[in-house]
Write a protein that holds these residues in place. Structure first.
Motif, PDB file in Angstrom:
ATOM      1  N   ARG A  65     -56.443  47.323 -45.114  1.00 42.56           N
ATOM      2  CA  ARG A  65     -57.762  47.377 -45.736  1.00 42.56           C
ATOM      3  C   ARG A  65     -58.324  45.964 -45.951  1.00 42.56           C
ATOM      4  N   TYR A  66     -57.636  44.959 -45.426  1.00 49.15           N
ATOM      5  CA  TYR A  66     -58.041  43.581 -45.659  1.00 49.15           C
ATOM      6  C   TYR A  66     -58.093  42.848 -44.320  1.00 49.15           C
ATOM      7  N   LEU A  67     -58.745  41.665 -44.315  1.00 44.59           N
ATOM      8  CA  LEU A  67     -58.877  40.884 -43.104  1.00 44.59           C
ATOM      9  C   LEU A  67     -57.551  40.226 -42.747  1.00 44.59           C
ATOM     10  N   ASP A  68     -57.161  40.369 -41.498  1.00 44.13           N
ATOM     11  CA  ASP A  68     -55.919  39.780 -41.012  1.00 44.13           C
ATOM     12  C   ASP A  68     -56.027  39.694 -39.502  1.00 44.13           C
ATOM     13  N   ASP A 125     -49.569  61.579 -53.027  1.00 42.87           N
ATOM     14  CA  ASP A 125     -50.319  60.892 -54.072  1.00 42.87           C
ATOM     15  C   ASP A 125     -51.563  61.673 -54.479  1.00 42.87           C
ATOM     16  N   LEU A 126     -52.125  61.252 -55.605  1.00 44.25           N
ATOM     17  CA  LEU A 126     -53.275  61.968 -56.146  1.00 44.25           C
ATOM     18  C   LEU A 126     -54.484  61.853 -55.227  1.00 44.25           C
ATOM     19  N   THR A 127     -54.671  60.689 -54.622  1.00 45.97           N
ATOM     20  CA  THR A 127     -55.723  60.531 -53.621  1.00 45.97           C
ATOM     21  C   THR A 127     -55.074  60.193 -52.282  1.00 45.97           C
ATOM     22  N   PRO A 128     -55.593  60.698 -51.180  1.00 44.34           N
ATOM     23  CA  PRO A 128     -54.962  60.479 -49.872  1.00 44.34           C
ATOM     24  C   PRO A 128     -54.944  59.015 -49.472  1.00 44.34           C
ATOM     25  N   GLY A 129     -53.841  58.615 -48.828  1.00 44.82           N
ATOM     26  CA  GLY A 129     -53.746  57.276 -48.273  1.00 44.82           C
ATOM     27  C   GLY A 129     -54.553  57.156 -46.995  1.00 44.82           C
ATOM     28  N   LEU A 130     -54.730  55.933 -46.525  1.00 45.16           N
ATOM     29  CA  LEU A 130     -55.569  55.680 -45.356  1.00 45.16           C
ATOM     30  C   LEU A 130     -55.042  56.402 -44.115  1.00 45.16           C
ATOM     31  N   ALA A 131     -53.727  56.357 -43.901  1.00 41.49           N
ATOM     32  CA  ALA A 131     -53.155  57.008 -42.723  1.00 41.49           C
ATOM     33  C   ALA A 131     -53.451  58.503 -42.742  1.00 41.49           C
ATOM     34  N   ASN A 132     -53.251  59.146 -43.873  1.00 37.26           N
ATOM     35  CA  ASN A 132     -53.517  60.585 -43.954  1.00 37.26           C
ATOM     36  C   ASN A 132     -55.010  60.891 -43.842  1.00 37.26           C
ATOM     37  N   LYS A 133     -55.846  60.023 -44.375  1.00 48.25           N
ATOM     38  CA  LYS A 133     -57.289  60.233 -44.232  1.00 48.25           C
ATOM     39  C   LYS A 133     -57.689  60.278 -42.759  1.00 48.25           C
ATOM     40  N   ILE A 134     -57.091  59.383 -41.964  1.00 51.78           N
ATOM     41  CA  ILE A 134     -57.395  59.349 -40.530  1.00 51.78           C
ATOM     42  C   ILE A 134     -56.852  60.593 -39.833  1.00 51.78           C
ATOM     43  N   LEU A 278     -43.504  54.499 -66.910  1.00 52.25           N
ATOM     44  CA  LEU A 278     -43.994  54.161 -65.573  1.00 52.25           C
ATOM     45  C   LEU A 278     -44.734  52.828 -65.603  1.00 52.25           C
ATOM     46  N   ILE A 279     -44.417  51.986 -64.626  1.00 52.15           N
ATOM     47  CA  ILE A 279     -45.079  50.690 -64.462  1.00 52.15           C
ATOM     48  C   ILE A 279     -45.657  50.676 -63.050  1.00 52.15           C
ATOM     49  N   PRO A 280     -46.855  51.220 -62.859  1.00 56.11           N
ATOM     50  CA  PRO A 280     -47.384  51.378 -61.498  1.00 56.11           C
ATOM     51  C   PRO A 280     -47.701  50.039 -60.839  1.00 56.11           C
ATOM     52  N   LEU A 281     -47.616  50.047 -59.519  1.00 57.97           N
ATOM     53  CA  LEU A 281     -48.073  48.892 -58.746  1.00 57.97           C
ATOM     54  C   LEU A 281     -49.519  48.591 -59.107  1.00 57.97           C
ATOM     55  N   SER A 282     -49.846  47.310 -59.227  1.00 57.38           N
ATOM     56  CA  SER A 282     -51.210  46.924 -59.582  1.00 57.38           C
ATOM     57  C   SER A 282     -52.146  47.104 -58.393  1.00 57.38           C
ATOM     58  N   ARG A 283     -53.429  47.060 -58.664  1.00 51.99           N
ATOM     59  CA  ARG A 283     -54.416  47.168 -57.585  1.00 51.99           C
ATOM     60  C   ARG A 283     -54.385  45.947 -56.680  1.00 51.99           C
ATOM     61  N   ILE A 284     -53.837  44.853 -57.166  1.00 54.15           N
ATOM     62  CA  ILE A 284     -53.714  43.655 -56.328  1.00 54.15           C
ATOM     63  C   ILE A 284     -52.746  43.909 -55.179  1.00 54.15           C
ATOM     64  N   ALA A 285     -51.702  44.696 -55.453  1.00 56.85           N
ATOM     65  CA  ALA A 285     -50.642  44.931 -54.460  1.00 56.85           C
ATOM     66  C   ALA A 285     -50.752  46.287 -53.783  1.00 56.85           C
ATOM     67  N   SER A 286     -51.745  47.099 -54.153  1.00 60.12           N
ATOM     68  CA  SER A 286     -51.830  48.451 -53.603  1.00 60.12           C
ATOM     69  C   SER A 286     -53.270  48.940 -53.676  1.00 60.12           C
ATOM     70  N   ARG A 287     -53.483  50.157 -53.209  1.00 61.19           N
ATOM     71  CA  ARG A 287     -54.814  50.753 -53.291  1.00 61.19           C
ATOM     72  C   ARG A 287     -55.062  51.425 -54.630  1.00 61.19           C
ATOM     73  N   LEU A 292     -53.188  55.979 -60.612  1.00 60.26           N
ATOM     74  CA  LEU A 292     -53.696  57.344 -60.797  1.00 60.26           C
ATOM     75  C   LEU A 292     -52.547  58.326 -61.025  1.00 60.26           C
ATOM     76  N   ASN A 293     -51.457  58.171 -60.273  1.00 59.73           N
ATOM     77  CA  ASN A 293     -50.292  59.040 -60.463  1.00 59.73           C
ATOM     78  C   ASN A 293     -49.773  58.941 -61.899  1.00 59.73           C
ATOM     79  N   ALA A 294     -49.631  57.699 -62.381  1.00 57.76           N
ATOM     80  CA  ALA A 294     -49.113  57.480 -63.729  1.00 57.76           C
ATOM     81  C   ALA A 294     -50.051  58.064 -64.773  1.00 57.76           C
ATOM     82  N   ALA A 295     -51.354  57.876 -64.586  1.00 56.70           N
ATOM     83  CA  ALA A 295     -52.333  58.395 -65.551  1.00 56.70           C
ATOM     84  C   ALA A 295     -52.260  59.908 -65.643  1.00 56.70           C
ATOM     85  N   SER A 296     -52.053  60.578 -64.519  1.00 53.13           N
ATOM     86  CA  SER A 296     -51.935  62.032 -64.513  1.00 53.13           C
ATOM     87  C   SER A 296     -50.711  62.483 -65.302  1.00 53.13           C
TER      88      SER A 296
END
Length: 354
Positions: A65-68, A125-134, A278-287, A292-296
């Motif tokens: 999801r980022y420039l590379d 996951d609560l919202t679909p990942g990019l691979a599954n969206k495709i 639960l200590i979820p991955l931050s948005r810096i390191a993930s989507r 969202l999983n932890a909040a649920s």
């Protein structure tokens, strides 16, 4: 009704776990199970531990999801993977393809669609990942874990199956768990997990607070590859890089879990009625899916959660003490959850073949 099924999914252990639960069950019914993954991904390592599963490697490209600069090359790797998967599926002639997600799964689902083989996707996951969206437009059915996910996928394809856990996790022995760690029943046990790759943030926090923690608890720490600290000498602290069949025994003796918020893991803890911090991955390191999983789970009363950016010593210790002191309240909430079974998912796969 037995048949032939082609599995896919990889990149992390979370994209393989449900497959590991399904394969033995289908084999018991006489199914032939094959697997398409990357050449050297963690999925190859995990699937190699199973009997009678043919593994095929294909070319893969990471979906970023980022420039590379690699974004220029990876579409060609994905296209190559699609053609490889297409040929493998055409030759093998499976009755159905089951995808757990991850970037390796996209070529396989597309290859199945090109061969007119029905594909079933599992979204943890609560919202679909990019691979599954495709991949979702090319699938016949989409199995989801969280009720909220039904709002994010096609209604005519979505099926709520809940969390699916491996049968062997239910057969752990507390006595064997104590033996593995050299622990006794004199103190409660906390299991620390940072995901399949480990978590430097969680590892450092646990070790910095180890003296305070082991005043009250015994700590079993699954810390990730090359992240064991051999300099620590504490009878109430046991480290592992990674565990396989031992996990059932470790969980059997566990009173509380500290973990990332990957869907597969937290639903396993829910099924085993283990209160969680639960200590979820931050948005810096993930989507942000783990947030969202932890909040649920917090909303449902199954867990407490601390954001990584707010992980101070005092907040961590206060949450651990509160979670343990109120553990029976969390267990009571967990008892209200509707457990899913591997059988439900097997039935969904059979339906997709029709």
């Amino acid at each position: 009704m037995a048949g032939k099924i082609m599995f896919t999914g990889g990149g992390t252990a979370g994209h393989v776990t449900v497959n590991l639960a399904l394969i033995p069950r289908l084999q018991q019914e006489g199914w032939t199970c094959e697997y398409i993954g990357s050449y050297e991904g963690i999925e190859k390592q995990l699937v190699s531990q199973l009997k009678d599963v043919t593994y095929y490697g294909i070319s893969t490209g990471k979906l970023r999801r980022y420039l590379d600069i690699k974004n220029m090359k990876d579409p060609f790797r994905v296209m190559k993977g699609v053609m490889q998967a297409y040929r493998m599926i055409r030759k093998s002639k499976p009755d159905v393809v089951f995808s757990k997600g991850g970037f390796v799964s996209v070529p396989v689902v597309l290859g199945a669609w090109l061969n007119r083989v029905p594909a079933v996707i599992h979204e943890s996951d609560l919202t679909p990942g990019l691979a599954n969206k495709i991949a979702m437009p090319f699938a016949k059915k989409i199995c989801v874990t969280f009720p909220e996910t039904m709002n994010h996928v096609s209604k005519d394809k979505a099926v709520l199956v809940g969390g699916v856990i491996r049968d062997e996790l239910r057969s752990g022995s507390k006595t064997r768990g104590y033996g593995l760690c050299g622990f006794t029943s004199e103190k409660p046990v906390i299991l620390i997990m940072g995901g399949s790759q480990g978590s430097k943030v969680i590892n450092e926090k646990i070790r910095s607070l180890l003296g305070r923690l082991t005043d009250r608890f015994q700590i079993v720490h699954i810390c990730g590859k090359n992240q064991v600290d051999a300099s620590i000498n504490n009878r109430y602290y046991k480290q592992f890089e990674y565990v396989h069949e031992e996990l059932a025994d470790l969980l059997a003796m566990t009173d509380l879990v500290v973990s990332r918020a990957g869907s597969n893991s937290i639903f396993e803890f829910l099924a085993l009625r283990k209160p969680m911090l639960l200590i979820p991955l931050s948005r810096i390191a993930s989507r942000g899916d783990q947030i969202l999983n932890a909040a649920s789970f917090v909303k449902s009363g199954y867990a407490e959660s601390i954001q990584e950016e707010e992980l101070t010593d005092e907040r961590f210790m206060a949450a651990i003490d509160r979670l343990y002191d109120q553990r029976m309240q969390y267990v009571q909430q967990m008892n209200k959850a509707q457990d899913s079974s591997v059988d439900d998912l097997v039935e969904m796969i059979k339906q997709a073949m029709k």
